[in-house]
Motif scaffolding. Structure first.
Motif, mmCIF file in Angstrom:
data_model
loop_
_atom_site.group_PDB
_atom_site.id
_atom_site.type_symbol
_atom_site.label_atom_id
_atom_site.label_comp_id
_atom_site.label_asym_id
_atom_site.label_seq_id
_atom_site.Cartn_x
_atom_site.Cartn_y
_atom_site.Cartn_z
ATOM 1 N N GLU A 49 1.049 -1.284 0.241
ATOM 2 C CA GLU A 49 -0.086 -0.079 -0.022
ATOM 3 C C GLU A 49 0.967 1.068 -0.079
ATOM 4 O OE1 GLU A 49 -3.207 2.136 -0.623
ATOM 5 O OE2 GLU A 49 -3.474 -0.118 -0.365
ATOM 6 N N ASP A 69 -0.282 1.224 -6.530
ATOM 7 C CA ASP A 69 -0.636 2.132 -7.572
ATOM 8 C C ASP A 69 0.430 2.243 -8.686
ATOM 9 O OD1 ASP A 69 -3.197 3.013 -6.504
ATOM 10 O OD2 ASP A 69 -1.981 4.591 -5.317
ATOM 11 N N ASP A 98 -8.808 -8.879 4.273
ATOM 12 C CA ASP A 98 -8.999 -7.628 4.380
ATOM 13 C C ASP A 98 -9.538 -7.198 2.979
ATOM 14 O OD1 ASP A 98 -8.732 -4.813 4.758
ATOM 15 O OD2 ASP A 98 -6.729 -4.860 5.090
ATOM 16 N N PRO A 99 -10.845 -6.334 3.352
ATOM 17 C CA PRO A 99 -11.747 -6.059 2.086
ATOM 18 C C PRO A 99 -10.951 -5.115 1.323
ATOM 19 C CG PRO A 99 -13.017 -5.885 3.958
ATOM 20 C CD PRO A 99 -11.658 -6.189 4.426
ATOM 21 N N GLU A 100 -10.105 -4.084 1.964
ATOM 22 C CA GLU A 100 -9.287 -3.020 0.973
ATOM 23 C C GLU A 100 -8.405 -3.794 0.165
ATOM 24 O OE1 GLU A 100 -7.745 0.006 3.500
ATOM 25 O OE2 GLU A 100 -9.882 0.778 4.105
ATOM 26 N N LEU A 101 -7.720 -4.593 0.812
ATOM 27 C CA LEU A 101 -6.515 -5.606 0.289
ATOM 28 C C LEU A 101 -7.169 -6.152 -1.076
ATOM 29 C CD1 LEU A 101 -3.513 -6.493 -0.088
ATOM 30 C CD2 LEU A 101 -4.290 -8.417 1.534
ATOM 31 N N GLY A 103 -9.752 -5.476 -2.791
ATOM 32 C CA GLY A 103 -9.898 -4.437 -3.833
ATOM 33 C C GLY A 103 -8.697 -4.193 -4.668
ATOM 34 N N ARG A 104 -7.543 -3.891 -4.026
ATOM 35 C CA ARG A 104 -6.268 -3.891 -4.401
ATOM 36 C C ARG A 104 -5.926 -5.150 -5.229
ATOM 37 N NH1 ARG A 104 -4.420 1.144 -5.164
ATOM 38 N NH2 ARG A 104 -3.871 2.178 -3.114
ATOM 39 N N THR A 107 -8.005 -5.078 -8.774
ATOM 40 C CA THR A 107 -7.404 -4.168 -9.634
ATOM 41 C C THR A 107 -6.042 -4.658 -10.183
ATOM 42 O OG1 THR A 107 -8.140 -2.166 -8.220
ATOM 43 C CG2 THR A 107 -6.383 -1.683 -9.684
#
Length: 332
Positions: A49, A69, A98-101, A103-104, A107
């Motif tokens: 991240e 990114d 982890d939901p944020e992970l 999403g990464r 992507t």
């Protein structure tokens, strides 16, 4: 930027990630670069991240090479997604998602030619919808969780790794080496993969059908009666063992015995006995020069044909091939 001849491999890095899942694949790919004199190798990077150090489950801190990114802005050949687990007070293991992970990962997968997971990283791929309608594996300890959380995924806890098109899933921990070797074989051919395996002092690549299952690793049952039966089976494995015999030993009916095995061990008594016999046969093949006839006898199979059929059914290989791959040389 890496040379255009190299394949960009991005390994996902996050707090609490399993250390070997992260460090194992780069070691394998680095040997591939050496074996091909860097002519057609890999460029491996760790993405997180941020550029802050990441602390792994082993307490070892690792520095990322780039951010998520930055990785998403590149054309990725192979994305490797490791995992992480938590263990409760009763030593039950659960994969952390982890939901944020997630999403990464989703992507990055959209920028990737080939997506892979190692160990419980399959839970992150599944949460990102990348395993829907596919057959997949993960570490045996979290396979039931994966199946329960993602009914659209066909979970098979047995193989070392599974390939479904451009999506690969690997089983637990050291299987990341087998998966990496398989990726190299897919890219550069079996000859290069074999040379890398020799450098790793791995006797041969294990095939994708090779089982990660081992009877001693099974979850211990919660009742003393079943535990006593398990030890009885181990002690008498060379003898003919029937449901009637086991029921009489446990002082229960045949039907009740079958219910107990299915509830406690998730399989029938016959299936459990066969799994123990296959495990014992595996040990004999790895550690002795005994003939197949002798192994079939001491493991309770009776005949060589029965031994061969059990190996094909459970390990997708033959006893002879298994010995060729995993026989441990005797020291003098």
């Amino acid at each position: 930027m890496p040379d255009i001849a190299r394949r960009l491999v991005v390994i996902v890095l996050f707090e609490g990630v399993d250390l070997l899942d992260v460090t194992g694949p780069p070691e394998v790919f680095s040997l591939a670069r050496r074996e091909t004199e860097d002519a057609c190798g890999y460029h491996v990077v760790l993405a997180a991240e941020s550029m802050d150090p990441v602390t792994t489950s082993a307490g070892v801190r690792i520095l990322p090479d780039l951010t998520f990114d930055e990785a998403a802005a590149q054309s990725i050949d192979t994305l490797i997604v490791p995992g992480s687990v938590e263990v409760d007070s009763e030593r039950r293991v659960r994969a952390i998602v982890d939901p944020e992970l997630v999403g990464r990962v989703k992507t990055l997968a959209g920028r990737t030619h080939r997506v892979t997971s190692v160990c419980v990283g399959a839970h992150l791929l599944a949460a990102a919808g990348l395993l829907d309608g596919k057959r997949a594996t993960t570490h045996w300890s979290t396979a039931s969780q994966l199946a329960a959380d993602h009914p659209a995924v066909e979970v098979d806890a047995d193989p070392i790794f599974i390939r479904q098109g451009d999506v690969w899933t690997g089983a637990g921990i050291s299987a990341c080496l087998d998966l990496s070797l398989a990726l190299i074989a897919d890219d550069l051919g079996e000859a290069v993969a074999l040379r890398v395996a020799r450098q790793l002092v791995m006797y041969l690549k294990r095939p994708s059908g090779q089982s990660q299952f081992s009877v001693p690793l099974e979850q211990v049952s919660t009742t003393r009666r079943i535990e006593d039966l398990r030890h009885h089976i181990l002690r008498t494995i060379a003898e003919p063992l029937t449901v009637v015999d086991l029921a009489a030993y446990a002082h229960v009916s045949d039907r009740h015995l079958t219910r107990l095995f299915k509830t406690e061990l998730g399989m029938t008594p016959h299936a459990y006995i066969e799994s123990v016999r296959v495990e014992k046969a595996r040990h004999e093949l790895e550690s002795s020069d005994a003939t197949l006839e002798r192994i079939a006898s001491v493991c309770g199979f009776g005949t060589t044909d029965t031994l061969v059929r059990a190996f094909r059914r459970r390990l997708n290989t033959t006893p002879t091939e298994y010995r060729r791959r995993f026989r441990v040389p005797q020291t003098r």
